[in-house]
Design a protein around this motif. Structure first.
Motif, short mmCIF file in Angstrom:
data_model
loop_
_atom_site.label_atom_id
_atom_site.label_comp_id
_atom_site.label_asym_id
_atom_site.label_seq_id
_atom_site.Cartn_x
_atom_site.Cartn_y
_atom_site.Cartn_z
N ASP A 182 1.26 10.39 1.23
CA ASP A 182 2.19 11.50 1.00
C ASP A 182 2.37 11.86 -0.47
N HIS A 183 2.13 10.92 -1.37
CA HIS A 183 2.38 11.15 -2.79
C HIS A 183 1.10 11.14 -3.62
N HIS A 184 -0.02 11.37 -2.95
CA HIS A 184 -1.31 11.50 -3.63
C HIS A 184 -1.62 10.28 -4.49
N GLY A 185 -1.39 9.09 -3.91
CA GLY A 185 -1.65 7.85 -4.62
C GLY A 185 -3.08 7.39 -4.48
N LEU A 186 -3.95 8.26 -4.02
CA LEU A 186 -5.36 7.90 -3.89
C LEU A 186 -6.20 9.13 -4.15
N GLN A 187 -7.40 8.89 -4.56
CA GLN A 187 -8.31 10.00 -4.76
C GLN A 187 -9.64 9.63 -4.13
N CYS A 188 -10.48 8.88 -4.80
CA CYS A 188 -11.76 8.50 -4.18
C CYS A 188 -11.56 7.41 -3.14
N GLY A 189 -10.50 6.63 -3.28
CA GLY A 189 -10.17 5.61 -2.29
C GLY A 189 -10.74 4.23 -2.56
N PHE A 190 -11.57 4.08 -3.56
CA PHE A 190 -12.20 2.78 -3.77
C PHE A 190 -11.17 1.69 -4.11
N CYS A 191 -10.23 2.01 -4.96
CA CYS A 191 -9.23 1.02 -5.37
C CYS A 191 -8.08 0.91 -4.39
N THR A 192 -7.96 1.86 -3.48
CA THR A 192 -6.80 1.98 -2.62
C THR A 192 -6.51 0.74 -1.77
N PRO A 193 -7.48 0.12 -1.12
CA PRO A 193 -7.15 -1.06 -0.31
C PRO A 193 -6.49 -2.18 -1.13
N GLY A 194 -7.03 -2.46 -2.29
CA GLY A 194 -6.45 -3.49 -3.14
C GLY A 194 -5.05 -3.12 -3.62
N LEU A 195 -4.86 -1.84 -3.94
CA LEU A 195 -3.54 -1.38 -4.35
C LEU A 195 -2.54 -1.47 -3.21
N ILE A 196 -2.93 -1.07 -2.02
CA ILE A 196 -2.04 -1.12 -0.86
C ILE A 196 -1.58 -2.56 -0.62
N VAL A 197 -2.51 -3.49 -0.64
CA VAL A 197 -2.17 -4.89 -0.40
C VAL A 197 -1.30 -5.43 -1.53
N SER A 198 -1.66 -5.13 -2.77
CA SER A 198 -0.88 -5.60 -3.92
C SER A 198 0.54 -5.06 -3.89
N VAL A 199 0.67 -3.76 -3.61
CA VAL A 199 1.99 -3.13 -3.59
C VAL A 199 2.81 -3.65 -2.41
N THR A 200 2.18 -3.91 -1.29
CA THR A 200 2.89 -4.48 -0.14
C THR A 200 3.54 -5.81 -0.52
N ALA A 201 2.79 -6.68 -1.18
CA ALA A 201 3.34 -7.97 -1.61
C ALA A 201 4.39 -7.78 -2.70
N PHE A 202 4.13 -6.88 -3.62
CA PHE A 202 5.05 -6.64 -4.73
C PHE A 202 6.41 -6.15 -4.21
N LEU A 203 6.40 -5.18 -3.31
CA LEU A 203 7.67 -4.64 -2.82
C LEU A 203 8.41 -5.63 -1.93
N ARG A 204 7.68 -6.50 -1.27
CA ARG A 204 8.33 -7.57 -0.51
C ARG A 204 9.16 -8.45 -1.44
N ASP A 205 8.61 -8.73 -2.62
CA ASP A 205 9.27 -9.63 -3.58
C ASP A 205 10.18 -8.90 -4.56
N HIS A 206 9.99 -7.60 -4.72
CA HIS A 206 10.78 -6.79 -5.66
C HIS A 206 11.17 -5.49 -4.96
N PRO A 207 12.18 -5.53 -4.11
CA PRO A 207 12.50 -4.37 -3.28
C PRO A 207 13.07 -3.16 -4.04
N ALA A 208 13.60 -3.36 -5.21
CA ALA A 208 14.15 -2.24 -5.99
C ALA A 208 13.62 -2.30 -7.41
N PRO A 209 12.30 -2.08 -7.58
CA PRO A 209 11.70 -2.26 -8.91
C PRO A 209 11.98 -1.10 -9.86
#
Length: 160
Positions: free
Chosen positions: A96-123
């Motif tokens: 929804d917020h255009h956080g991807l373009q070619c998509g190559f880095c997207t899987p790693g970012l999605i997983v990293s951000v998922t863990a990050f927000l679990r540990d830092h809910p209001a960053p």
């Protein structure tokens, strides 16, 4: 050295394999399990494209040997969405917020951000930038990614 038997949980499913001692977790996931959402970029642990969760912690699967994951619970980008295919809050925010373009880095970012927000809910923005610093993106300029992380954090907070 002989091949070794391993067993682990990948995206909630039991998996077994006989692997050479030096096979990386990334190669095991991609070649043996056919989970190709885990991308290989630098193969040195620098770019973050291969990030998966191992026992809940974000790791670079190109620097972890498959035998080191024996007995572990691994979540790849394929396991982040709901079993029915509904996107996770983080995935939807990236879309929804255009956080991807070619998509190559997207899987790693999605997983990293998922863990990050679990540990830092209001960053703060500074914390988000610091968390994103381990994932390289060559095409977005990061602004859409930053917006997506902010939106995901807000959506997760609102959903309680």
């Amino acid at each position: 050295m002989p091949d070794l038997d391993i067993q682990l949980q990948i995206n909630g499913r039991a998996r077994r394999g006989t692997v050479p001692p030096r096979l990386t977790l990334a190669d095991f996931l991609r070649e043996r399990c056919r989970l190709t959402g885990t991308h290989l970029g630098c193969e040195h642990g620098v770019c973050g494209a291969c990030t998966v969760l191992m026992d809940g912690e974000a790791v670079r699967s190109c620097t972890v040997l498959a035998v080191q994951a024996d007995g572990a619970e691994v979540t790849t980008v394929e396991g982040v969405a709901a079993p029915d295919g509904t996107l996770s809050v983080v995935q939807a925010a990236f879309r929804d917020h255009h956080g991807l373009q070619c998509g190559f880095c997207t899987p790693g970012l999605i997983v990293s951000v998922t863990a990050f927000l679990r540990d830092h809910p209001a960053p703060s923005d500074e914390e988000i930038r610091d968390a994103l610093s381990g994932n390289l993106c060559r095409c977005t300029g990061y602004q859409g990614i930053l917006n997506a992380v902010r939106a995901a954090a807000q959506a997760l907070e609102e959903s309680g």
